[in-house]
Structures are given as structure tokens and as C-alpha cells.
Write a protein that holds these residues in place. Structure first.
Motif, PDB file in Angstrom:
ATOM      1  N   SER A 213       0.830  -1.210   0.000  1.00 15.41           N
ATOM      2  CA  SER A 213       0.000   0.000   0.000  1.00 15.41           C
ATOM      3  C   SER A 213       0.859   1.252   0.000  1.00 15.41           C
ATOM      4  N   ILE A 214       1.911   1.240   0.804  1.00 11.60           N
ATOM      5  CA  ILE A 214       2.805   2.397   0.863  1.00 11.60           C
ATOM      6  C   ILE A 214       3.484   2.611  -0.486  1.00 11.60           C
ATOM      7  N   ALA A 215       3.927   1.508  -1.129  1.00 16.76           N
ATOM      8  CA  ALA A 215       4.571   1.623  -2.441  1.00 16.76           C
ATOM      9  C   ALA A 215       3.602   2.151  -3.489  1.00 16.76           C
ATOM     10  N   GLN A 216       2.361   1.673  -3.444  1.00 18.68           N
ATOM     11  CA  GLN A 216       1.347   2.136  -4.396  1.00 18.68           C
ATOM     12  C   GLN A 216       1.080   3.626  -4.221  1.00 18.68           C
ATOM     13  N   MET A 217       1.007   4.068  -2.978  1.00 19.02           N
ATOM     14  CA  MET A 217       0.770   5.484  -2.721  1.00 19.02           C
ATOM     15  C   MET A 217       1.965   6.333  -3.129  1.00 19.02           C
ATOM     16  N   ALA A 218       3.186   5.811  -2.897  1.00 14.37           N
ATOM     17  CA  ALA A 218       4.387   6.532  -3.312  1.00 14.37           C
ATOM     18  C   ALA A 218       4.426   6.690  -4.824  1.00 14.37           C
ATOM     19  N   LEU A 219       4.015   5.641  -5.536  1.00 13.67           N
ATOM     20  CA  LEU A 219       3.968   5.704  -6.992  1.00 13.67           C
ATOM     21  C   LEU A 219       2.970   6.751  -7.449  1.00 13.67           C
ATOM     22  N   SER A 220       1.805   6.780  -6.821  1.00 14.44           N
ATOM     23  CA  SER A 220       0.784   7.751  -7.184  1.00 14.44           C
ATOM     24  C   SER A 220       1.273   9.171  -6.942  1.00 14.44           C
ATOM     25  N   ARG A 221       1.900   9.410  -5.783  1.00 12.70           N
ATOM     26  CA  ARG A 221       2.404  10.750  -5.477  1.00 12.70           C
ATOM     27  C   ARG A 221       3.454  11.176  -6.493  1.00 12.70           C
ATOM     28  N   ASN A 222       4.328  10.259  -6.852  1.00  7.60           N
ATOM     29  CA  ASN A 222       5.382  10.558  -7.812  1.00  7.60           C
ATOM     30  C   ASN A 222       4.805  10.945  -9.173  1.00  7.60           C
ATOM     31  N   ARG A 223       3.783  10.229  -9.624  1.00  7.18           N
ATOM     32  CA  ARG A 223       3.201  10.505 -10.934  1.00  7.18           C
ATOM     33  C   ARG A 223       2.413  11.822 -10.936  1.00  7.18           C
ATOM     34  N   GLU A 224       1.905  12.229  -9.782  1.00  3.05           N
ATOM     35  CA  GLU A 224       1.209  13.516  -9.721  1.00  3.05           C
ATOM     36  C   GLU A 224       2.174  14.665  -9.979  1.00  3.05           C
ATOM     37  N   TYR A 225       3.360  14.594  -9.404  1.00  5.55           N
ATOM     38  CA  TYR A 225       4.364  15.623  -9.671  1.00  5.55           C
ATOM     39  C   TYR A 225       4.696  15.675 -11.164  1.00  5.55           C
ATOM     40  N   LEU A 226       4.854  14.506 -11.761  1.00  9.71           N
ATOM     41  CA  LEU A 226       5.194  14.433 -13.175  1.00  9.71           C
ATOM     42  C   LEU A 226       4.072  14.990 -14.040  1.00  9.71           C
ATOM     43  N   ALA A 227       2.832  14.677 -13.692  1.00  6.12           N
ATOM     44  CA  ALA A 227       1.696  15.177 -14.474  1.00  6.12           C
ATOM     45  C   ALA A 227       1.539  16.686 -14.338  1.00  6.12           C
ATOM     46  N   ASP A 228       1.846  17.228 -13.148  1.00  7.66           N
ATOM     47  CA  ASP A 228       1.825  18.682 -12.984  1.00  7.66           C
ATOM     48  C   ASP A 228       2.822  19.337 -13.932  1.00  7.66           C
ATOM     49  N   ALA A 229       4.029  18.763 -13.985  1.00  7.22           N
ATOM     50  CA  ALA A 229       5.048  19.295 -14.892  1.00  7.22           C
ATOM     51  C   ALA A 229       4.612  19.130 -16.345  1.00  7.22           C
ATOM     52  N   GLY A 230       3.966  18.001 -16.638  1.00  4.79           N
ATOM     53  CA  GLY A 230       3.482  17.761 -17.995  1.00  4.79           C
ATOM     54  C   GLY A 230       2.417  18.757 -18.409  1.00  4.79           C
ATOM     55  N   ALA A 231       1.568  19.152 -17.466  1.00  3.16           N
ATOM     56  CA  ALA A 231       0.527  20.137 -17.761  1.00  3.16           C
ATOM     57  C   ALA A 231       1.145  21.466 -18.161  1.00  3.16           C
ATOM     58  N   VAL A 232       2.218  21.854 -17.464  1.00  2.73           N
ATOM     59  CA  VAL A 232       2.915  23.098 -17.809  1.00  2.73           C
ATOM     60  C   VAL A 232       3.527  22.989 -19.197  1.00  2.73           C
ATOM     61  N   GLU A 233       4.075  21.819 -19.499  1.00  3.17           N
ATOM     62  CA  GLU A 233       4.669  21.602 -20.820  1.00  3.17           C
ATOM     63  C   GLU A 233       3.617  21.730 -21.919  1.00  3.17           C
ATOM     64  N   LEU A 234       2.439  21.182 -21.702  1.00  3.77           N
ATOM     65  CA  LEU A 234       1.393  21.195 -22.731  1.00  3.77           C
ATOM     66  C   LEU A 234       0.757  22.568 -22.891  1.00  3.77           C
ATOM     67  N   THR A 235       0.510  23.248 -21.782  1.00  3.92           N
ATOM     68  CA  THR A 235      -0.183  24.537 -21.848  1.00  3.92           C
ATOM     69  C   THR A 235       0.769  25.713 -22.029  1.00  3.92           C
ATOM     70  N   ARG A 236       2.046  25.509 -21.728  1.00  2.76           N
ATOM     71  CA  ARG A 236       3.034  26.599 -21.740  1.00  2.76           C
ATOM     72  C   ARG A 236       2.607  27.718 -20.790  1.00  2.76           C
ATOM     73  N   ASN A 237       1.904  27.335 -19.735  1.00  5.76           N
ATOM     74  CA  ASN A 237       1.347  28.336 -18.832  1.00  5.76           C
ATOM     75  C   ASN A 237       1.360  27.807 -17.402  1.00  5.76           C
ATOM     76  N   PRO A 238       2.460  27.976 -16.671  1.00  4.16           N
ATOM     77  CA  PRO A 238       2.503  27.462 -15.298  1.00  4.16           C
ATOM     78  C   PRO A 238       1.495  28.132 -14.375  1.00  4.16           C
ATOM     79  N   HIS A 239       1.118  29.375 -14.671  1.00  3.18           N
ATOM     80  CA  HIS A 239       0.208  30.101 -13.787  1.00  3.18           C
ATOM     81  C   HIS A 239      -1.185  29.464 -13.754  1.00  3.18           C
ATOM     82  N   GLY A 240      -1.637  28.913 -14.881  1.00  2.23           N
ATOM     83  CA  GLY A 240      -2.944  28.263 -14.907  1.00  2.23           C
ATOM     84  C   GLY A 240      -2.986  27.056 -13.995  1.00  2.23           C
ATOM     85  N   MET A 241      -1.918  26.239 -14.025  1.00  2.00           N
ATOM     86  CA  MET A 241      -1.863  25.048 -13.181  1.00  2.00           C
ATOM     87  C   MET A 241      -1.717  25.429 -11.712  1.00  2.00           C
TER      88      MET A 241
END
Length: 298
Positions: A213-241
Motif C-alpha cells: 500500500s505504501i509503495a502504491q501510494m508513493a507511486l501515485s504521489r510521484n506521478r502527480e508531480y510528473l503530471a503537474d510538470a506535464g501540464a505546464v509543458e502542454l499549456t506553456r502556462n505554469p500560472h494556470g496550473m
């Protein structure tokens, strides 16, 4: 930290967590084999086969099931929710993935998630609360976040992690059942080393589901950071995120979110803006303040 450095670091962390999942499955199998068959290798093989079966079944599950579990209804044209439809369409085009199916969840709490087996069979869902609260810029950030999950195959990765955690739970449950009714075949091992090995195997079986369970949650937390960065890459707008995450800090928990789907959402649907007075070890998402801080450092 530069965007691509964060993406590279998160991908490395994902490999480590998935390797840990696989090792944990193998260890549980070894304990099972040692206790009941006198062969750790045989137990490892059985455990890995069971894990593969779980993964195959989970990956083949229909998106419709996940959407039903979260009380989502599908949109069939842009006329039903024009802004959401067109933002999903735009973000899919920028991410260079097929247009996913679009769903809406009737819930005043702002949230969203993506699911599916791969980008060709993906779906995105947003709550009515999200559509009411976010402006166009913020909605693009949220949908860009979800489209990053689709593009990066996070939707499949989370499914595999859930399957491995379920396999570990099934193995430990099976071992506990046999132990309760039949006992271990190693009970006659009276030397000190044998007793220590048996005790270690039992301890591993007890703690394995918690570690999974801890590993699954760690994986989820890690991917959220990556998706946040990906959103900035796609929108070219960090302020919106950043603005969207700031608004999610004040969100109330969702009313009917499926607990098994919590890791899929952009923000924990059961907690959202509620303050936690204990360790974040068992959180499915990183603290929103930490996510905002990382984006601001970009």
C-alpha cells in the motif's frame, strides 16, 4: 528545477517503485514456498504467475466499469459541455494523443481524473464543481494534467500497481488461511536458524500488504508531480496550473467517490483540502502546497 530534469527524476523514481513492487511479490512468494513446500524458488514462481494473471485481468477491465464506480456519465457531443469538450480536444491535440472519451460527474467538489488501458482507449472525467470553479486557463491546466497521465501511460501504470498490490493481498490472505487451518510444513524444524526463518517469513507475510500500500501510494504521489510538470509543458502556462491547484486547496471532499479510484484523481477526493495532522506516508497524493512550490520553482 527545470521541467525536463523533474520529469527525468520522476521517471527514475517510478522504475524504483515498480521494481520494489516486483521484489515484494517475489519475497512473499519465497516466504509462502518456504513455509508450506520447503522451496522458496517454487513459491517465487507461483507468486509471479499469480501477479501476471492479476495484471492481465486488470489491464483488460473496461473503462466503463471505472466510470460507473464513480457515477460518471458520458458526453456524446460538444453541445452538452462546450468548454470542457473543447479543452479536452485541444489538450489531446497538443499532447498528440487520440481524443479521449469525455465524462462528467455530478458533484460540487472540484476534481478530475483519467483512466483507460492506453491513449487509444482513454477517458477523462471532470466534476460539475470543477467546471463551475475553474476559468478557462485553470481548466486547461487540470485537463493538461490528466492528458499527461494519458500520454505517459500513467493510467496503465496505476492499473498494474493496483494489480500487484491485489496479488500481494491475495497471496498473504491465502497463506493466512492455510496457516490458520493447516499449519506450516516447517513446524518440525526445531533448530534456531529454522525458527528464525519461520518467524521472518511470517513477519514478511503480515507486513507485505502494508508495504504494498505504501509503495502504491508513493507511486501515485510521484506521478502527480510528473503530471503537474506535464501540464505546464502542454499549456506553456505554469500560472494556470498553479492557480487551479490553489483553488483545490479549499475544496471539500467528494460525496460519492470510489475509494479504490482515489489515486486516479488530480486531488484526493476523500480528503481534498482537509488538513492532515499526521504523516503523509499514507496519502495517495502529495500535499498541494508542495505541488504548487515545485511549479513555482520552475
Amino acid at each position: 528545477m527545470m521541467l525536463y530534469q523533474q520529469i527525468a527524476r520522476n521517471k527514475r523514481m517510478t522504475v524504483v517503485v515498480m521494481a520494489g513492487f516486483t521484489a515484494l511479490v517475489a519475497l512473499v512468494g519465497a516466504a509462502f514456498g518456504y513455509l508450506f513446500a520447503g522451496s522458496a524458488v517454487g513459491g517465487i514462481i507461483i507468486a509471479l504467475v499469480i501477479a501476471l494473471i492479476y495484471i492481465s485481468v486488470m489491464v483488460m477491465q473496461s473503462t466503463d466499469v471505472v466510470m460507473r464506480m464513480n457515477h460518471a456519465h458520458e458526453l456524446h457531443s460538444a453541445d452538452e459541455a462546450p468548454e470542457l469538450w473543447h479543452v479536452v480536444e485541444d489538450m489531446a491535440m497538443v499532447a498528440q494523443v487520440p481524443m479521449p472519451r469525455v465524462y462528467v460527474i455530478d458533484d460540487p467538489s472540484p476534481n478530475a481524473f483519467a483512466t483507460g488501458n492506453d491513449p487509444e482507449h482513454a477517458a477523462v472525467a471532470a466534476t460539475t464543481g470543477l467546471l463551475q470553479l475553474m476559468n478557462r486557463e485553470e481548466l486547461e491546466g487540470v485537463i493538461g494534467h490528466e492528458m499527461s497521465h494519458v500520454r505517459n501511460y500513467d493510467i496503465r501504470l496505476q492499473t498494474i500497481a493496483l494489480a500487484l498490490a491485489s496479488a500481494i493481498g491475495a497471496l498473504t490472505g491465502f497463506v493466512s488461511h492455510i496457516w490458520w487451518f493447516g499449519g506450516s510444513s516447517r513446524d518440525d524444524d526445531r533448530d534456531g536458524g529454522g525458527v528464525i526463518a519461520i518467524f521472518g517469513s511470517i513477519l514478511l507475510i503480515i507486513l507485505a500488504p502494508l508495504a504494498a500500500s505504501i509503495a502504491q501510494m508513493a507511486l501515485s504521489r510521484n506521478r502527480e508531480y510528473l503530471a503537474d510538470a506535464g501540464a505546464v509543458e502542454l499549456t506553456r502556462n505554469p500560472h494556470g496550473m498553479i492557480s487551479a491547484l490553489s483553488k483545490l486547496k479549499d475544496a471539500v471532499p467528494m460525496k460519492n467517490a470510489d475509494p479504490n479510484s482515489s489515486a486516479l484523481y488530480i486531488s484526493d477526493p476523500e480528503q481534498n483540502g482537509k488538513k492532515r495532522w499526521f504523516s503523509h506516508l499514507f496519502d495517495t497524493h502529495p500535499p498541494l502546497d508542495d505541488r504548487i512550490a515545485r511549479l513555482q520553482r520552475m
